[in-house]
Design a protein around this motif. Structure first.
Motif, mmCIF file in Angstrom:
data_model
loop_
_atom_site.group_PDB
_atom_site.id
_atom_site.type_symbol
_atom_site.label_atom_id
_atom_site.label_comp_id
_atom_site.label_asym_id
_atom_site.label_seq_id
_atom_site.Cartn_x
_atom_site.Cartn_y
_atom_site.Cartn_z
ATOM 1 N N GLU A 97 13.617 14.228 23.893
ATOM 2 C CA GLU A 97 12.176 14.323 24.104
ATOM 3 C C GLU A 97 11.825 14.570 25.575
ATOM 4 O O GLU A 97 12.664 14.439 26.467
ATOM 5 N N ASP A 98 10.565 14.867 25.802
ATOM 6 C CA ASP A 98 10.046 15.019 27.159
ATOM 7 C C ASP A 98 10.280 13.748 27.966
ATOM 8 O O ASP A 98 10.330 12.638 27.423
ATOM 9 N N ARG A 99 10.417 13.907 29.292
ATOM 10 C CA ARG A 99 10.663 12.749 30.157
ATOM 11 C C ARG A 99 9.631 11.634 29.950
ATOM 12 O O ARG A 99 9.973 10.459 29.902
ATOM 13 N N SER A 100 8.362 12.015 29.872
ATOM 14 C CA SER A 100 7.325 10.988 29.755
ATOM 15 C C SER A 100 7.488 10.156 28.492
ATOM 16 O O SER A 100 7.145 8.973 28.481
ATOM 17 N N THR A 101 8.020 10.751 27.426
ATOM 18 C CA THR A 101 8.283 9.995 26.201
ATOM 19 C C THR A 101 9.496 9.089 26.378
ATOM 20 O O THR A 101 9.447 7.898 26.075
ATOM 21 N N ARG A 102 10.579 9.646 26.879
ATOM 22 C CA ARG A 102 11.830 8.899 26.982
ATOM 23 C C ARG A 102 11.749 7.739 27.965
ATOM 24 O O ARG A 102 12.552 6.817 27.913
ATOM 25 N N LYS A 103 10.750 7.770 28.843
ATOM 26 C CA LYS A 103 10.627 6.767 29.897
ATOM 27 C C LYS A 103 9.422 5.849 29.723
ATOM 28 O O LYS A 103 9.159 5.025 30.592
ATOM 29 N N LEU A 151 11.014 20.799 39.505
ATOM 30 C CA LEU A 151 10.481 20.124 38.329
ATOM 31 C C LEU A 151 9.097 19.529 38.542
ATOM 32 O O LEU A 151 8.350 19.313 37.589
ATOM 33 N N PHE A 174 6.303 13.548 37.027
ATOM 34 C CA PHE A 174 5.909 13.255 35.650
ATOM 35 C C PHE A 174 5.176 11.923 35.628
ATOM 36 O O PHE A 174 5.194 11.168 36.608
ATOM 37 N N THR A 234 15.344 4.766 30.969
ATOM 38 C CA THR A 234 15.329 6.091 30.361
ATOM 39 C C THR A 234 16.249 6.166 29.153
ATOM 40 O O THR A 234 17.430 5.816 29.249
ATOM 41 N N TYR A 245 22.467 18.571 36.725
ATOM 42 C CA TYR A 245 21.213 19.308 36.691
ATOM 43 C C TYR A 245 21.320 20.540 37.587
ATOM 44 O O TYR A 245 21.973 20.510 38.641
ATOM 45 N N LYS A 249 4.434 8.159 33.600
ATOM 46 C CA LYS A 249 4.895 7.141 32.670
ATOM 47 C C LYS A 249 3.683 6.344 32.193
ATOM 48 O O LYS A 249 2.721 6.141 32.947
#
Length: 284
Positions: free
Chosen positions: A167-173, A100, A103, A162, A93, A105
């Motif tokens: 997708e966005d972090r919130s989706t993937r997690k 960032l 986020f 994860t 990263y 969940k």
């Protein structure tokens, strides 16, 4: 003290190798999806901490009860992305939490000890991320780092699972089962410094992650201060403080363990029997 949910929502205080049922003393109101510990945390903010009489409740061997997620439906689960420098380097990263922010969940992703992480895809990597969890005890809005720990109820172990997709972090997690929490919450008075705890995460008997929370980019105090500058934190909200290097893919049948000094040991399984191809996801 260590407070846990067990045997279909009963609230227990862990006392050595036993657990004492303190539901009637600490959370006597009817149960709700948020759980008895959530009710107790809210009661402590409102009325102060009541006295606990361990001679009153039923005492059971801890090894003989079924532990559950101590906070089965937190109001918010806040995640801290890229909050260890070694994980930043590992994932290549160019940014960290300082760039960032945080986020969210879904609270429906919570499971407890002994349950299974369910892998959604057969052809996308799904990783484990072992983390220290902070449980908020007092409403916090724009608090300073110096005052941040005054708003903490306690600490727990968290796995931030994860999917490595686009997708966005919130989706993937946020898939169901992607936030194991437990095995209990340790009250803040037992953790004098949350930024000095050894953390280890094992998968299938091998240690993948080992760190000390002293290596967090945003320590617990700074993380609470930053998060509360964005969103008001309420009693029972959980902050997952970030994961160190060593994340890796999970497979069907894996056993995952997060062990945090002075906090506890969270153990869950992995079920990949229902995984499907990524291209078969709805909306594709």
């Amino acid at each position: 003290m260590r407070l846990a949910l067990f045997n279909k929502g009963r609230l227990g205080l862990v006392d050595g190798d036993d657990i004492v049922d303190v539901t009637d003393q600490l959370a006597p109101s009817p149960s709700s999806p948020s759980g008895a510990l959530q009710q107790y945390i809210e009661r402590v903010e409102r009325d102060g901490a009541p006295q606990i009489d361990l001679a009153v409740g039923t005492r059971l061997p801890l090894a003989e009860v079924a532990l559950e997620a101590p906070l089965p439906r937190p109001g918010k689960i806040v995640g801290a992305p890229v909050n260890y420098l070694d994980h930043k380097a590992e994932m290549e990263y160019t940014t960290s939490i300082a760039d960032l922010g945080v986020f969210l969940k879904a609270n429906s992703s919570v499971i407890g000890p002994g349950q299974d992480i369910v892998l959604p895809y057969s052809d996308k990597r799904t990783d484990q991320e072992g983390e220290l969890g902070v449980v908020i005890g007092r409403t916090a809005a724009k608090v300073s780092a110096d005052d941040a720990l005054d708003h903490v109820f306690g600490y727990t172990c968290v796995l931030d699972i994860t999917v490595r997709s686009g997708e966005d972090r919130s989706t993937r997690k946020s898939f169901d089962t992607f936030t194991p929490i437990g095995p209990w919450v340790v009250s803040a008075d037992e953790i004098p410094d949350p930024d000095a705890l050894e953390l280890r995460c094992d998968v299938a008997g091998e240690t993948r992650q080992r760190t000390n929370t002293a290596d967090l980019i945003f320590g617990v105090r700074q993380l609470i201060a930053y998060t509360s500058s964005v969103m008001t934190l309420h009693p029972g909200d959980v902050i997952a403080t970030g994961t160190p290097a060593g994340v890796g893919p999970l497979k069907h049948g894996d056993h995952v363990v997060v062990d945090i000094e002075r906090v506890g040991r969270l153990e869950v399984g992995v079920d990949g029997s229902r995984a499907t191809a990524y291209e078969q996801r709805p909306g594709r």
